[in-house]
Design a protein around this motif. Structure first.
Motif, PDB file in Angstrom:
ATOM      1  N   ASN A   1       0.859  -1.185   0.000  1.00 56.72           N
ATOM      2  CA  ASN A   1       0.000   0.000   0.000  1.00 56.72           C
ATOM      3  C   ASN A   1       0.895   1.235   0.000  1.00 56.72           C
ATOM      4  O   ASN A   1       1.518   1.551   1.014  1.00 56.72           O
TER       5      ASN A   1
ATOM      6  N   LYS B   1       1.451   5.176  -2.496  1.00 56.20           N
ATOM      7  CA  LYS B   1       0.972   6.014  -3.586  1.00 56.20           C
ATOM      8  C   LYS B   1       2.137   6.691  -4.294  1.00 56.20           C
ATOM      9  O   LYS B   1       3.068   7.173  -3.651  1.00 56.20           O
ATOM     10  N   THR B   2       2.075   6.712  -5.625  1.00 55.19           N
ATOM     11  CA  THR B   2       3.064   7.434  -6.426  1.00 55.19           C
ATOM     12  C   THR B   2       2.342   8.216  -7.520  1.00 55.19           C
ATOM     13  O   THR B   2       1.154   7.980  -7.803  1.00 55.19           O
ATOM     14  N   GLN B   3       3.078   9.121  -8.138  1.00 53.24           N
ATOM     15  CA  GLN B   3       2.491   9.946  -9.190  1.00 53.24           C
ATOM     16  C   GLN B   3       3.079   9.655 -10.569  1.00 53.24           C
ATOM     17  O   GLN B   3       2.367   9.713 -11.574  1.00 53.24           O
TER      18      GLN B   3
ATOM     19  N   GLN C   1      -0.379   1.114  -9.700  1.00 52.62           N
ATOM     20  CA  GLN C   1      -0.712   1.832  -8.480  1.00 52.62           C
ATOM     21  C   GLN C   1      -1.052   0.854  -7.364  1.00 52.62           C
ATOM     22  O   GLN C   1      -1.803  -0.103  -7.583  1.00 52.62           O
TER      23      GLN C   1
ATOM     24  N   GLU D   1      -2.052   2.178  -4.251  1.00 52.04           N
ATOM     25  CA  GLU D   1      -2.786   2.966  -3.260  1.00 52.04           C
ATOM     26  C   GLU D   1      -4.014   2.201  -2.785  1.00 52.04           C
ATOM     27  O   GLU D   1      -4.785   1.666  -3.583  1.00 52.04           O
TER      28      GLU D   1
ATOM     29  N   GLU E   1       4.691   9.532  -1.322  1.00 53.77           N
ATOM     30  CA  GLU E   1       4.166  10.388  -0.255  1.00 53.77           C
ATOM     31  C   GLU E   1       4.708  10.030   1.125  1.00 53.77           C
ATOM     32  O   GLU E   1       4.029  10.188   2.142  1.00 53.77           O
TER      33      GLU E   1
END
Length: 296
Positions: A171, A173-175, A197, A199, A217
Motif C-alpha cells: 500500500n 501512492k506514487t504519481q 498503483q 494505493e 508520499e
C-alpha cells in the motif's frame, strides 16, 4: 565477518560493519515465534552487501547511466562497481567497510570516509548511519557530509530485501514513473499507470518490477495476511521517490525509499526537473531518516 546484534523485547537486528554497514537480519518477536521481516543473510556464502538483508545507498541511488555525469560544467566519471551491471550503481557506501563509532544495547552508530583519490565517487565525503530499535520500530538515520571547498551532488536511500509471502500486499501512492527496466523511456517521467498503483492496498503476487517511482508520499505499508503482520514505512520529507524491485521467481522483494530518481545526476544536468538531486555545500551535511514499524 563481524556481526553486531541489537535487541529489545520485540525486535532483533544484525549489523555487518565490514559489508557496507548492511543488515544481516531483522526479526520480530510475535508470541513465542521469531519472524524474519527481511531476507536473512547466509553469512557463509555472503561476499558483499548484495547478499545482505538491507544495505545503504549513498551518495547516489540507482544507476549513473554511462558511468559519467556533468556537474558545475565538469564531466565526472564514475567506475562500474558491481559484476554483471554495466553502470555504476547505488554509490560507495554498500561497497565500503564501516567503523563502529558508538553503540548501546539498542542503538549503534557507524561511520565511513571516502577519498575521491581512491577511486569510486569523484567527490570526497564522510557518511554516518545510526540504527536504533524503539520498541517495535527500527529507525535508520543516514548522513553524508561534504568536507571539500566546493559543493557535491548527493542522494540517499535504503535497499531492504523483504520476505515475500504468497499473499503479501503493498500500500503506497506514487504519481510518476522515472524508469522501468522493460521500458526504454529514461529521459522524462510519465504518469504511473493504474495497473502499477498500489494505493489502498494491492497484492503483489507474481508481478515483476524493477521500477523507480516519483511522487512518493513518504509512507508505505506492507501487509502479510498469512501471519497477521504489517510493516509501516515512514520517511522524512527528503524521500519523494521509491523503487519497487520484485524479480521473477525470488523469495524476496524490495521497496526502497530514495531521495532521488535513478540516473538523477544526468537527468538534472539535461534540464529535467524533479529528480530529487541534492547539492551539499562546503562543510554541510545532508541527513535523512526512515522508520520501519512492525505490528502483529
Amino acid at each position: 565477518m563481524q556481526e553486531i546484534v541489537l535487541s529489545n523485547e520485540q525486535l532483533s537486528l544484525g549489523i555487518l560493519p565490514e559489508y557496507g554497514a548492511s543488515l544481516s537480519f531483522l526479526r520480530y518477536k510475535k508470541g513465542d515465534k521469531s519472524l524474519d521481516i527481511l531476507r536473512p543473510t547466509n553469512k557463509e556464502k555472503a561476499k558483499d552487501a548484495n547478499s545482505s538483508s538491507m544495505f545503504l545507498m549513498l551518495p547516489f541511488c540507482g544507476r549513473i547511466r554511462g558511468g559519467s555525469f556533468t556537474y558545475w560544467g565538469i564531466l565526472r566519471k564514475v567506475p562500474k562497481n558491481q559484476t554483471g551491471i554495466s553502470d555504476p550503481i547505488h554509490g560507495d557506501g554498500w561497497k565500503s567497510q564501516w567503523t563502529v563509532k558508538s553503540r548501546s544495547e539498542n542503538s549503534i552508530t557507524l561511520i565511513m570516509n571516502h577519498d575521491k583519490a581512491s577511486g569510486g565517487y569523484p567527490f570526497s565525503y564522510s557518511a554516518e548511519v545510526v540504527y536504533t530499535l524503539n520498541e517495535n520500530e527500527l529507525e535508520v538515520s543516514i548522513s553524508v557530509s561534504n568536507p571539500a571547498a566546493l559543493p557535491m551532488p548527493c542522494g540517499l536511500g535504503v535497499h531492504p530485501f523483504f520476505v515475500k509471502e504468497k499473499e503479501v500486499q503493498l500500500n503506497f501512492k506514487t504519481q510518476v514513473v522515472w524508469s522501468n527496466e522493460s521500458d526504454p523511456i529514461f529521459d522524462q517521467p510519465y504518469t504511473t499507470p493504474t495497473t502499477w498503483q498500489f494505493e489502498g492496498g494491492k497484492p503483489l503476487k507474481n508481478a515483476v518490477f524493477d521500477t523507480c517511482f516519483g511522487g512518493f508520499e513518504e509512507k508505505a505499508t506492507i501487509i502479510y495476511p498469512e501471519n497477521g503482520v504489517t510493516i509501516d514505512i515512514t520517511t522524512d520529507d527528503l524521500f519523494h521517490h521509491v523503487v519497487l524491485y520484485a524479480p521473477k521467481g525470488k523469495s524476496f522483494f524490495c521497496l526502497e525509499p530514495t531521495t532521488c530518481a535513478s540516473n538523477a545526476f544526468n537527468l538534472a544536468a539535461n534540464g529535467v526537473i524533479g529528480t530529487g538531486i541534492r547539492s551539499i555545500g562546503p562543510g554541510q551535511k545532508l541527513t535523512g531518516q526512515i522508520k520501519f514499524k512492525i505490528q502483529g
